[in-house]
Enzyme design. Structure first.
Site, PDB file in Angstrom:
ATOM      1  N   PRO A 148     -11.201 -11.916  -7.436  1.00 33.54           N
ATOM      2  CA  PRO A 148     -12.011 -12.654  -6.470  1.00 33.54           C
ATOM      3  C   PRO A 148     -11.938 -14.163  -6.691  1.00 33.54           C
ATOM      4  CG  PRO A 148     -13.204 -10.739  -7.266  1.00 33.54           C
ATOM      5  CD  PRO A 148     -11.972 -10.849  -8.113  1.00 33.54           C
ATOM      6  N   TYR A 149     -11.858 -14.588  -7.948  1.00 32.87           N
ATOM      7  CA  TYR A 149     -11.695 -16.018  -8.219  1.00 32.87           C
ATOM      8  C   TYR A 149     -10.462 -16.562  -7.507  1.00 32.87           C
ATOM      9  CZ  TYR A 149     -10.272 -20.233 -10.709  1.00 32.87           C
ATOM     10  OH  TYR A 149      -9.846 -21.508 -11.008  1.00 32.87           O
ATOM     11  N   GLY A 150      -9.324 -15.878  -7.670  1.00 30.49           N
ATOM     12  CA  GLY A 150      -8.097 -16.322  -7.021  1.00 30.49           C
ATOM     13  C   GLY A 150      -8.235 -16.384  -5.508  1.00 30.49           C
ATOM     14  N   THR A 152     -10.972 -17.061  -3.827  1.00 28.20           N
ATOM     15  CA  THR A 152     -11.749 -18.242  -3.443  1.00 28.20           C
ATOM     16  C   THR A 152     -10.956 -19.532  -3.601  1.00 28.20           C
ATOM     17  OG1 THR A 152     -12.775 -18.483  -5.646  1.00 28.20           O
ATOM     18  CG2 THR A 152     -13.929 -17.112  -4.018  1.00 28.20           C
TER      19      THR A 152
END
Length: 313
Positions: A148-150, A152
């Site tokens: 999920p970080y990637g 965003t």
């Protein structure tokens, strides 16, 4: 020049602020000092910047700050603020990532379109590639983030491109590959590894250590950001360190610099990619980027900084 640095109290942001101040620029730092890690470390980073009379701190949240006012008269905005970390980005914490990496970036871009900037430099991440199909990886390869970080960080990039094409905001999104150096976040592998080596504690390694990364020294990163800001380059560019190295090799290097390390191996974590390697030709052609600090040199500087901090404590 008058520069604005969001996330000025963080690892890369504080190094960038120092670099800009040492090169004669005025710097406005924006940071709300979130508690993702100990805010006292961020306060220590800020104390280095606050020695300069050309540094101004605005302790504001990008989601509520009066950004058009803060950006007025700025030549460059360096947007480094955001919620870091791959592993915590799953589950309920995703709301923080969406707010601080996507919504905050949209507010930065809205403010940027209301003022006349020379450049907006956005700190993106190699995490946008996920498990890339080819190495070294070029910017034209389809991003396939596996965390999920990637997702965003890629959304932030897309917003930058939308505002660049739609409103003429001169944006440069730099995909940073595993930045390391003194003052690195305490949750990151090199920071934990160097601390374990210097203090004789155990280092926890996720995976077998055969995973590889393109490690990039922080001084090379901040120079790339400054050079990108002063160039005509817009768009997306990789910023890597110039060599692909396994974690087992890194452990051997640090052991040679600081002594043997007890390694405790743990399972690979969800969202961790297998390998990264940057093709940096776009950055070289766009603003002359060439990494200059070798991995051994960079790790030696981290070991020395950790030893000095231990003595000071």
């Amino acid at each position: 020049m008058r520069c604005v640095v969001t996330g000025a109290a963080g690892f890369v942001g504080s190094h960038l602020g120092e670099y800009l101040l040492e090169h004669g620029h005025d710097v406005v730092g924006i940071d709300c000092l979130t508690d993702f890690y100990d805010p006292r470390l961020k306060e220590a980073n800020l104390s280095l910047l606050q020695r300069h009379d050309r540094f101004t701190l605005c302790r504001e949240d990008l989601l509520t700050a009066p950004l058009p006012y803060l950006f007025a008269g700025a030549d460059t905005v360096y947007h480094l603020a955001g919620q870091p970390g791959v592993r915590p980005s799953w589950g309920a914490h995703f709301a923080d990532y969406a707010a601080r990496n996507v919504l905050a970036t949209q507010r930065v871009l809205e403010a940027a379109r209301s003022v006349r900037l020379g450049k907006l430099v956005y700190a993106s991440s190699s995490s946008v590639y996920g498990n890339a199909e080819t190495h070294p990886t070029v910017e034209t390869l389809r991003p396939q983030p596996v965390s999920p970080y990637g997702v965003t960080k890629l959304a932030g990039e897309h917003l930058c491109e939308l505002y660049r094409v739609g409103f003429g905001v001169p944006t440069a999104s730099l995909r940073l590959f595993t930045v390391y150096g003194p003052r690195q976040r305490p949750d990151m592998a090199f920071s934990r590894l160097v601390s374990a080596a210097v203090h004789g504690t155990r280092f926890e390694l996720y995976g077998e250590g055969t995973q590889t990364r393109d490690f990039t020294f922080v001084a090379d990163v901040v120079r790339a950001m400054s050079d990108a800001a002063r160039s005509d380059f817009t768009g997306v560019a990789n910023i890597g360190g110039g060599s692909r190295t396994s974690m087992n090799e890194v452990i051997d290097i640090v052991s040679g610099l600081a002594g043997s390390i007890e390694v405790h191996r743990l399972p690979t974590q969800r969202g961790d990619v297998r390998d990264t390697a940057a093709d940096t030709r776009a950055a070289f052609e766009g603003f002359g980027y060439v990494p200059t600090v070798s991995l051994t040199e960079g790790l030696a500087s981290m070991v020395e900084a950790e030893r000095l901090a231990s003595v000071a404590a």
